[in-house]
Design a protein around this motif. Sequence first.
Motif, mmCIF file in Angstrom:
data_model
loop_
_atom_site.group_PDB
_atom_site.id
_atom_site.type_symbol
_atom_site.label_atom_id
_atom_site.label_comp_id
_atom_site.label_asym_id
_atom_site.label_seq_id
_atom_site.Cartn_x
_atom_site.Cartn_y
_atom_site.Cartn_z
ATOM 1 N N LYS A 1 62.953 -31.314 -15.903
ATOM 2 C CA LYS A 1 63.939 -32.269 -16.392
ATOM 3 C C LYS A 1 65.328 -31.872 -15.885
ATOM 4 C CE LYS A 1 61.052 -34.623 -18.968
ATOM 5 N NZ LYS A 1 60.625 -35.982 -18.548
ATOM 6 N N ASP A 51 65.044 -38.963 -15.519
ATOM 7 C CA ASP A 51 64.978 -37.717 -16.284
ATOM 8 C C ASP A 51 64.787 -36.496 -15.395
ATOM 9 O OD1 ASP A 51 65.307 -39.043 -18.629
ATOM 10 O OD2 ASP A 51 63.199 -38.972 -19.237
ATOM 11 N N ASP A 52 64.039 -36.675 -14.300
ATOM 12 C CA ASP A 52 63.681 -35.510 -13.489
ATOM 13 C C ASP A 52 63.912 -35.699 -11.988
ATOM 14 O OD1 ASP A 52 61.695 -37.388 -13.248
ATOM 15 O OD2 ASP A 52 60.052 -36.073 -13.857
#
Length: 344
Positions: free
Chosen positions: A99, A117-118
């Motif tokens: 993340k 998110d990542d």
Amino acid sequence: MTKRLCIHGLAGLLASVAVPASAADTITVASWGGTYQEAQTKAFFDPTAKDLGITIKQDTTNGLDDVRLQVTGNAVKWDITELGADECARGSKEGLFEKLDYSVIDKSGINPKLVHDDWVGISYTSVVLIYRTDVFGDKGPKTWADFWNVEKFPGRRALSGSQATETLSVAALANGIPIDKVYPVDIDGALQSVDKVKGHIDAWWTSGAQAMQLVKDGEVDMASIWNGRAGTLKKQGAPVSFSFDQGVLTADCMVIPKGSKNKDIAMKALAKFVSPDLQANLPLYVDNGPANEKAFETGKIPQDRIKDINSAPENVKKQVLQDPAFWRDTLVEATEKFNNLIQQ
């Protein structure tokens, strides 16, 4: 993503610092190699190493498969790696990345479609329509509908046979679909569009170098091509013309592979890479455009250069941005159908 073939590895120490860095102050970044990675070294990696007082080692990648092997084999050797945005979307679905901490990474200025998110966007390539002016003068094909119009614009043609997502996107544009309506792509409609022109395609290119050579040698009169290759042809004095009208913007992204042993330092380095100040460096060395539009507000990019950068605000308006989330879920099936069609 294989479209930027790894020409050579750039491993080893690339940043000298005033004090010797410990192993904990060293990260390894993997990208596509060649002139692109050389440009990144000047634009991103060296300034970041200096600012953070760290050592950045480098490696090259062939794409998502490499990351998957490292993560699933518990043998992660990269702290940051570059991928195509569609690969980032697929790798995210597989849980292959750490993340990202957006309290460390400032995402403002980056298209929300490239902030996840990542994974986060790092640069842009464009697919553009190029034609030879010694064949058409200044009256060559300007749109993909023109490219498909073999009666009005007779001549030898080339399209990408290796990047189904890009060719299906231009095929949708050839059907007359407006730029802002291309996504989600009607895959069957786009395949039908490809089928209409298939018999008039003289070459299905599989690398940027091949596309460039076909146009340079006059083996084709018009082609889809990546903007960097098109720009190189212009600089070399080839009789060609292209614009960003109806271009297809394809983003690259960066991730921290799950299991990175230097995640915190990698996060700080990635924050530097996507900052407007360092993003503005990239087009000074290569034709890939910054992912952060605030790069164009820094004053670092000469005004006469901005008009030629694919991700400059005025040029973005003319192009379709490929949707990574769409291809995450449809890529395998669409590519199989596309390959079957062009091989018939």
